[in-house]
Design a protein around this motif. Sequence first.
Motif, mmCIF file in Angstrom:
data_model
loop_
_atom_site.group_PDB
_atom_site.id
_atom_site.type_symbol
_atom_site.label_atom_id
_atom_site.label_comp_id
_atom_site.label_asym_id
_atom_site.label_seq_id
_atom_site.Cartn_x
_atom_site.Cartn_y
_atom_site.Cartn_z
ATOM 1 N N ALA A 1 0.814 -1.201 -0.163
ATOM 2 C CA ALA A 1 0.109 0.020 -0.071
ATOM 3 C C ALA A 1 0.858 1.280 0.007
ATOM 4 O O ALA A 1 0.662 2.137 -0.846
ATOM 5 C CB ALA A 1 -1.055 0.076 1.234
ATOM 6 N N ALA A 2 2.076 1.226 0.657
ATOM 7 C CA ALA A 2 2.952 2.514 0.853
ATOM 8 C C ALA A 2 3.415 2.793 -0.589
ATOM 9 O O ALA A 2 3.688 3.730 -1.089
ATOM 10 C CB ALA A 2 4.064 2.118 1.905
ATOM 11 N N ILE A 3 3.884 1.470 -1.070
ATOM 12 C CA ILE A 3 4.568 1.591 -2.605
ATOM 13 C C ILE A 3 3.609 2.327 -3.603
ATOM 14 O O ILE A 3 3.788 3.090 -4.550
ATOM 15 C CB ILE A 3 5.020 0.371 -3.171
ATOM 16 C CG1 ILE A 3 6.317 -0.116 -2.266
ATOM 17 C CG2 ILE A 3 5.658 0.355 -4.574
ATOM 18 C CD1 ILE A 3 6.617 -1.603 -2.411
ATOM 19 N N ALA A 4 2.145 1.703 -3.539
ATOM 20 C CA ALA A 4 1.171 2.204 -4.553
ATOM 21 C C ALA A 4 1.206 3.842 -4.078
ATOM 22 O O ALA A 4 0.783 4.568 -5.026
ATOM 23 C CB ALA A 4 0.006 1.485 -4.310
ATOM 24 N N GLU A 5 0.995 4.231 -3.019
ATOM 25 C CA GLU A 5 0.744 5.496 -2.628
ATOM 26 C C GLU A 5 2.016 6.419 -2.993
ATOM 27 O O GLU A 5 1.838 7.617 -3.804
ATOM 28 C CB GLU A 5 0.485 5.620 -1.021
ATOM 29 C CG GLU A 5 0.311 7.051 -0.789
ATOM 30 C CD GLU A 5 -0.030 7.362 0.563
ATOM 31 O OE1 GLU A 5 -0.211 8.531 1.094
ATOM 32 O OE2 GLU A 5 -0.059 6.350 1.481
ATOM 33 N N GLU A 6 3.075 6.102 -3.081
ATOM 34 C CA GLU A 6 4.124 6.794 -2.993
ATOM 35 C C GLU A 6 4.421 7.006 -4.492
ATOM 36 O O GLU A 6 4.899 8.145 -5.271
ATOM 37 C CB GLU A 6 5.365 6.178 -2.694
ATOM 38 C CG GLU A 6 6.972 6.769 -2.911
ATOM 39 C CD GLU A 6 8.304 6.206 -2.535
ATOM 40 O OE1 GLU A 6 9.075 6.389 -2.907
ATOM 41 O OE2 GLU A 6 7.947 4.956 -1.889
ATOM 42 N N PHE A 7 4.008 6.031 -5.423
ATOM 43 C CA PHE A 7 4.153 6.180 -6.989
ATOM 44 C C PHE A 7 3.045 6.312 -7.586
ATOM 45 O O PHE A 7 2.926 6.295 -8.782
ATOM 46 C CB PHE A 7 4.985 4.772 -7.560
ATOM 47 C CG PHE A 7 6.309 4.726 -6.993
ATOM 48 C CD1 PHE A 7 7.467 5.221 -7.426
ATOM 49 C CD2 PHE A 7 6.708 3.992 -5.725
ATOM 50 C CE1 PHE A 7 8.577 5.210 -7.297
ATOM 51 C CE2 PHE A 7 7.982 3.983 -5.224
ATOM 52 C CZ PHE A 7 9.092 4.646 -6.006
ATOM 53 N N GLU A 8 1.710 6.686 -6.818
ATOM 54 C CA GLU A 8 0.595 7.062 -7.530
ATOM 55 C C GLU A 8 -0.167 6.116 -8.378
ATOM 56 O O GLU A 8 -0.435 6.426 -9.347
ATOM 57 C CB GLU A 8 0.877 8.553 -8.043
ATOM 58 C CG GLU A 8 1.314 9.636 -7.052
ATOM 59 C CD GLU A 8 1.528 10.884 -7.842
ATOM 60 O OE1 GLU A 8 1.576 11.074 -9.180
ATOM 61 O OE2 GLU A 8 1.618 12.012 -7.223
ATOM 62 N N LEU A 9 -0.029 4.927 -7.744
ATOM 63 C CA LEU A 9 -0.682 3.870 -8.461
ATOM 64 C C LEU A 9 -1.983 3.378 -7.690
ATOM 65 O O LEU A 9 -1.871 3.304 -6.707
ATOM 66 C CB LEU A 9 0.239 2.527 -8.607
ATOM 67 C CG LEU A 9 1.549 2.881 -9.565
ATOM 68 C CD1 LEU A 9 2.628 1.982 -9.361
ATOM 69 C CD2 LEU A 9 1.393 3.244 -10.964
ATOM 70 N N PRO A 10 -2.756 2.768 -8.488
ATOM 71 C CA PRO A 10 -3.906 2.199 -7.604
ATOM 72 C C PRO A 10 -3.498 0.791 -7.170
ATOM 73 O O PRO A 10 -2.582 0.054 -7.475
ATOM 74 C CB PRO A 10 -4.951 1.790 -8.767
ATOM 75 C CG PRO A 10 -4.592 2.792 -10.110
ATOM 76 C CD PRO A 10 -3.151 2.711 -9.924
ATOM 77 N N ALA A 11 -4.011 0.721 -5.792
ATOM 78 C CA ALA A 11 -3.354 -0.486 -5.003
ATOM 79 C C ALA A 11 -3.499 -1.789 -5.754
ATOM 80 O O ALA A 11 -2.794 -2.581 -5.616
ATOM 81 C CB ALA A 11 -4.041 -0.490 -3.583
ATOM 82 N N GLU A 12 -4.884 -1.895 -6.170
ATOM 83 C CA GLU A 12 -5.245 -3.154 -7.037
ATOM 84 C C GLU A 12 -4.515 -3.375 -8.353
ATOM 85 O O GLU A 12 -4.387 -4.601 -8.719
ATOM 86 C CB GLU A 12 -6.634 -3.120 -7.314
ATOM 87 C CG GLU A 12 -7.168 -2.102 -8.142
ATOM 88 C CD GLU A 12 -7.411 -0.599 -7.570
ATOM 89 O OE1 GLU A 12 -8.154 0.062 -8.147
ATOM 90 O OE2 GLU A 12 -7.166 -0.567 -6.405
ATOM 91 N N GLU A 13 -3.960 -2.416 -8.778
ATOM 92 C CA GLU A 13 -2.836 -2.572 -10.029
ATOM 93 C C GLU A 13 -1.585 -2.655 -9.865
ATOM 94 O O GLU A 13 -0.671 -2.857 -10.717
ATOM 95 C CB GLU A 13 -3.005 -1.227 -10.733
ATOM 96 C CG GLU A 13 -4.564 -1.004 -11.388
ATOM 97 C CD GLU A 13 -4.919 -2.196 -12.257
ATOM 98 O OE1 GLU A 13 -4.154 -2.509 -13.101
ATOM 99 O OE2 GLU A 13 -6.117 -2.772 -12.335
ATOM 100 N N LEU A 14 -1.041 -2.782 -8.571
ATOM 101 C CA LEU A 14 0.118 -3.064 -8.247
ATOM 102 C C LEU A 14 0.896 -4.319 -8.674
ATOM 103 O O LEU A 14 1.811 -4.116 -9.296
ATOM 104 C CB LEU A 14 0.331 -2.815 -6.830
ATOM 105 C CG LEU A 14 2.021 -2.801 -6.130
ATOM 106 C CD1 LEU A 14 2.842 -1.571 -6.747
ATOM 107 C CD2 LEU A 14 2.103 -2.656 -4.645
ATOM 108 N N ALA A 15 0.290 -5.486 -8.351
ATOM 109 C CA ALA A 15 0.849 -6.531 -9.093
ATOM 110 C C ALA A 15 0.924 -6.530 -10.396
ATOM 111 O O ALA A 15 2.100 -6.953 -10.922
ATOM 112 C CB ALA A 15 -0.021 -7.681 -8.486
ATOM 113 N N ARG A 16 -0.006 -6.243 -11.186
ATOM 114 C CA ARG A 16 -0.028 -6.065 -12.701
ATOM 115 C C ARG A 16 1.252 -4.952 -13.097
ATOM 116 O O ARG A 16 1.744 -5.247 -14.053
ATOM 117 C CB ARG A 16 -1.248 -5.914 -13.331
ATOM 118 C CG ARG A 16 -1.246 -5.553 -14.666
ATOM 119 C CD ARG A 16 -2.806 -5.157 -15.196
ATOM 120 N NE ARG A 16 -3.709 -6.046 -14.889
ATOM 121 C CZ ARG A 16 -5.131 -5.737 -15.212
ATOM 122 N NH1 ARG A 16 -5.334 -4.947 -15.854
ATOM 123 N NH2 ARG A 16 -5.984 -6.872 -14.570
ATOM 124 N N THR A 17 1.105 -3.918 -12.569
ATOM 125 C CA THR A 17 2.315 -3.135 -12.735
ATOM 126 C C THR A 17 3.878 -3.560 -12.613
ATOM 127 O O THR A 17 4.634 -3.581 -13.604
ATOM 128 C CB THR A 17 2.165 -1.703 -12.076
ATOM 129 O OG1 THR A 17 0.966 -1.140 -12.200
ATOM 130 C CG2 THR A 17 3.167 -0.894 -11.998
#
Length: 226
Positions: A50-66
């Motif tokens: 969640a912290a990584i998604a927030e830092e890089f302005e990514l939707p949390a649910e899209e982090l794995a795909r990213t």
Amino acid sequence: FKTLAFLRYKLLHIHLTNVYDNLPTDEMVRKDGRFFAVETRAYLPAALAAAIAEEFELPAEELARTIGKFLGVGPDYFPDRRRGVEFWQAVWRAVRLEERLVELEDLAAARLPSGLDPAHIEECVRAAPAEVRFHLSTGAVESFLNTVPLLHPRGFLQVQDIFVTDMDEYRQGFRGPGKLDGSVVNWINGALLREVGARAGYDVHFAPFHYRPDSRTKILYTTQRD
């Protein structure tokens, strides 16, 4: 080996440095006279993800795909390449391993490296501690067995890397997997390579690495058996 088959029996000296420790490996445990396979998977703890998604302005649910797409493209996946490097550094710092032990009813059921059979394992652990966790050094064993056929009868293989040369060393400290400079590093089971080499017609020896004080590196070299 097929690609280099034209060099069979022709090479006098093959030298590798810091290759084996980055190759894929499986692990095994012997406990109470039984063998267990170590099954492992990588994950990101929810809070860190969640912290990584927030830092890089990514939707949390899209982090794995990213992350999956990033692995195919590299840092240039982000418009700002520097930002891409920072993203991967954050992900790599957060990666953890989850594992479980799965009992093997028979060593023949184990997922062993190509060219390795249960007899190699049984011989290798014969003098090992009663309870021991050890590497199968999958990539290293397969590389070794594909390399030595290229050697001239007077040729030798030389490898500089971090080796466990005696099974008792696994009882004395952590031998990986560890994270280093964006890669996964494991000590190589030199005791197992010695057994594999003997069955392939080579004696496997280990010498100290004298060129850097207090180095954990050892030098593996082969001699052909009579």
